[in-house]
Design an enzyme around this catalytic site. Sequence first.
Site, mmCIF file in Angstrom:
data_model
loop_
_atom_site.group_PDB
_atom_site.id
_atom_site.type_symbol
_atom_site.label_atom_id
_atom_site.label_comp_id
_atom_site.label_asym_id
_atom_site.label_seq_id
_atom_site.Cartn_x
_atom_site.Cartn_y
_atom_site.Cartn_z
ATOM 1 N N PHE A 296 43.915 40.210 44.939
ATOM 2 C CA PHE A 296 43.737 40.267 43.482
ATOM 3 C C PHE A 296 44.825 39.387 42.897
ATOM 4 O O PHE A 296 46.006 39.601 43.174
ATOM 5 C CB PHE A 296 43.912 41.693 42.937
ATOM 6 C CG PHE A 296 44.019 41.731 41.421
ATOM 7 C CD1 PHE A 296 42.902 41.987 40.644
ATOM 8 C CD2 PHE A 296 45.223 41.479 40.782
ATOM 9 C CE1 PHE A 296 42.986 41.997 39.248
ATOM 10 C CE2 PHE A 296 45.322 41.485 39.384
ATOM 11 C CZ PHE A 296 44.194 41.752 38.621
ATOM 12 N N GLU A 297 44.452 38.420 42.123
ATOM 13 C CA GLU A 297 45.446 37.654 41.376
ATOM 14 C C GLU A 297 44.739 36.949 40.240
ATOM 15 O O GLU A 297 43.570 36.575 40.354
ATOM 16 C CB GLU A 297 46.193 36.641 42.261
ATOM 17 C CG GLU A 297 45.317 35.618 42.939
ATOM 18 C CD GLU A 297 46.101 34.570 43.760
ATOM 19 O OE1 GLU A 297 47.323 34.492 43.658
ATOM 20 O OE2 GLU A 297 45.439 33.810 44.503
#
Length: 401
Positions: A296-297
């Site tokens: 997740f980014e």
Amino acid sequence: MSGRIPQDGSRSKLLTILSFLLLTSLAFFLVPSRTSTSLWPKDSAPLVVRDIPVAGCLNDEIELDYPREKGCILILGRNEDEDELKSSLLSFESMFNARYKYPYCLLSDTPFKASFLASLRTVLHEGAVIHTGLVTHEQGWGMPDWMDKEEARRKMKAMGKSGVQYGEKESYHNMCRFYTGPFANHPLLAGFDWYWRLEPSVKFFCKLTYDPFRFLAQNNKLYGFNIAVIENINTIPTLFPTISEYRNDLIKKGEIQPTDFWKMFEADGWGNHGWGEPAGKDGKPGYNTCHFWTNFEIGNLNFLRGKQYQDLFEHLDRKKGFYHERWGDAPIRSLALALFSNFTQTHFFEDIAYVHDTWMHCPLRDGIGCECECKDKGPAIGEDAWYSCLARWKEINALHV
Ligand SMILES: Nc1nc2c(ncn2[C@@H]2O[C@H](COP(=O)(O)OP(=O)(O)O)[C@@H](O)[C@H]2O)c(=O)[nH]1
Ligand SMILES: [Mg+2]
């Protein structure tokens, strides 16, 4: 005749107009918002989302009125990831993108089948925009031409034998290298300023009632994460010394200033976790292996395309660690942020609850997030977990609030 109050018919017309205006403005203030809680003041539309992490739900309708950023939902995947990707997309759409309708950017080193794309479409909002692109060798897939491939393959095999996670898997090394540097320059992303990385088999547990791209852009931030953990040191034995040397050089040349962001990643001076690298020969601290988990980014592509970041990538590439070791994009991204940006430009999306494999983030404080469904979904990573770096994050954060 000018300057006189209109008489008779004209006056009653004026009164009608005035009453209409009065009633419509009263209605505007009296009709309740459709969301249960709203942090938005009704009488002054905010230009900047400041109240996050968000407690409860925001008035989505106001947020949706703002123009979208130039952002893309980035997926690197393969045809065989179909089921796992669909499950991620189903969750992502229902919690966020069915309303915000950001386009998808799908990349792969092998062409996507029409049936794969059609199948993904069945879980997306109507009219969803999907851009697809192939990643060629020239665009950063696979070992660079100057590398001795046989030597690299011997090293990868040895890593596999000695238990380095994914050590023997060349495709994994390719993926890590691509996600470290080249992806930001892929032509498919050329028109975009922001990416949100989405992987197969992930799930979101809270509704998102604001646009995280807009939040980052409006607040001069570059990067957002929701899980920060430690890394297996056997994947990156020489990464920290290599980057530290590079950093010292830049500091000597006056090209960068030391930041307290860097302290987040130094092994000494905090908790007795019994892990992390020992101090180097020069007595300087080693790496505590903390990093933002990149599955997740949400990040700024211009920062990653910038000379400082890309020069670092080139330098690391030349050191061969993407194949002679199993350097991950995550520790490199985190250390690069600490070199080239301010701590306050990275944001902890505490209100975006999320699970990847078995590791999960859920807001630990009461009331954070909108309609979160975290209960009974498994253990969220508490900041006191031995492998969590949130406590360290908060220590540095406390210096900035
Ligand atoms: N096209 C393509 N995608 C890959 C390859 N290897 C990994 N990926 C993608 O890269 C992302 C990360 O890989 P994953 O196996 O989930 O790694 P993990 O999350 O670290 O276990 C996922 O979206 C995968 O689909 C590959 O060889 N080709
Ligand atoms: Mg994954």
